[in-house]
Each structure stands twice: as structure tokens, then as C-alpha cells.
Design a protein around this motif. Structure first.
Motif, short mmCIF file in Angstrom:
data_model
loop_
_atom_site.label_atom_id
_atom_site.label_comp_id
_atom_site.label_asym_id
_atom_site.label_seq_id
_atom_site.Cartn_x
_atom_site.Cartn_y
_atom_site.Cartn_z
N TYR A 38 0.83 -1.31 0.01
CA TYR A 38 -0.10 0.02 -0.23
C TYR A 38 0.60 1.48 0.12
CZ TYR A 38 -4.25 -2.41 0.76
OH TYR A 38 -5.58 -3.36 0.18
N SER A 40 2.77 2.47 2.60
CA SER A 40 2.46 3.11 3.47
C SER A 40 3.56 3.05 4.59
CB SER A 40 1.03 2.32 4.34
OG SER A 40 0.83 2.84 5.37
N TYR A 47 -7.25 3.92 5.71
CA TYR A 47 -7.70 4.00 4.14
C TYR A 47 -9.32 3.62 4.55
CZ TYR A 47 -2.78 3.16 2.76
OH TYR A 47 -1.61 3.40 2.47
N ILE A 55 -9.74 1.92 -3.04
CA ILE A 55 -9.27 2.94 -1.98
C ILE A 55 -10.12 4.08 -2.37
CG2 ILE A 55 -7.59 4.21 -1.19
CD1 ILE A 55 -5.80 1.70 -1.39
N ARG A 58 -7.18 8.13 1.61
CA ARG A 58 -6.14 7.44 2.43
C ARG A 58 -5.77 8.76 3.21
NH1 ARG A 58 0.00 6.85 -0.07
NH2 ARG A 58 0.97 6.22 1.84
#
Length: 88
Positions: A38, A40, A47, A55, A58
Motif C-alpha cells: 500500500y 504506507s 484507508y 481505496i 487515504r
């Protein structure tokens, strides 16, 4: 709602869950595979994902998820409706 811990071990996660009386699943990802998938790298990250797995938003950093704006947005997604503008 699913949480993913990338730094804490199982014992720490369970203590955290008990302290806050959380009922949703908390997955462990010590190898940070999901973070890579992701992209991240700043925690916490959240999310908002629709029923089809897309998605929608975010969020980087903590949020007041009990605020009326977030609650309404999440309810619209759950109901299958539009997402609307993201809360500030």
C-alpha cells in the motif's frame, strides 16, 4: 475495520486491544509486506475502502473518527452511496 500492527508484537497488541476494549481484528505485519503493497510508510495511516475493494481515501496521521463528518462519510460508504467530500 481492520488494524495492522507493523511494529508491536502479539503481546503488545493484545494489551493495547484489552486496554481500549477493541473488538475489531488486529493483524500483525512485522515484515511490513502490507506497508510495501500500500506504499504506507507514515503511521498511523488509514484507508477508506468501498465494498469493491477500491481505496476511496487515504488519511495520514491520527483522526477524530467520532466526529460527525467522518461518521457520516463512513455511513455513506457502508450504505453503498457516494463518498462526498473528505473531512478536513
Amino acid at each position: 475495520l481492520v488494524a495492522i500492527s507493523v511494529e508491536a508484537g502479539r503481546e503488545e497488541v493484545e494489551k493495547f486491544r484489552e486496554r481500549l476494549a477493541l473488538t475489531f481484528p488486529i493483524a500483525l505485519d512485522p515484515e511490513k509486506r502490507i506497508s510495501v503493497q500500500y506504499q504506507s510508510y507514515r503511521y498511523p495511516e488509514s484507508y477508506l475502502i468501498d465494498r469493491d475493494g477500491r481505496i476511496l481515501s487515504r488519511y495520514i496521521g491520527p483522526r477524530d473518527w467520532d466526529s460527525p463528518a467522518y461518521v457520516e462519510r463512513i455511513r455513506r460508504v457502508i450504505a453503498g452511496g457516494g463518498v462526498g467530500a473528505a473531512p478536513e
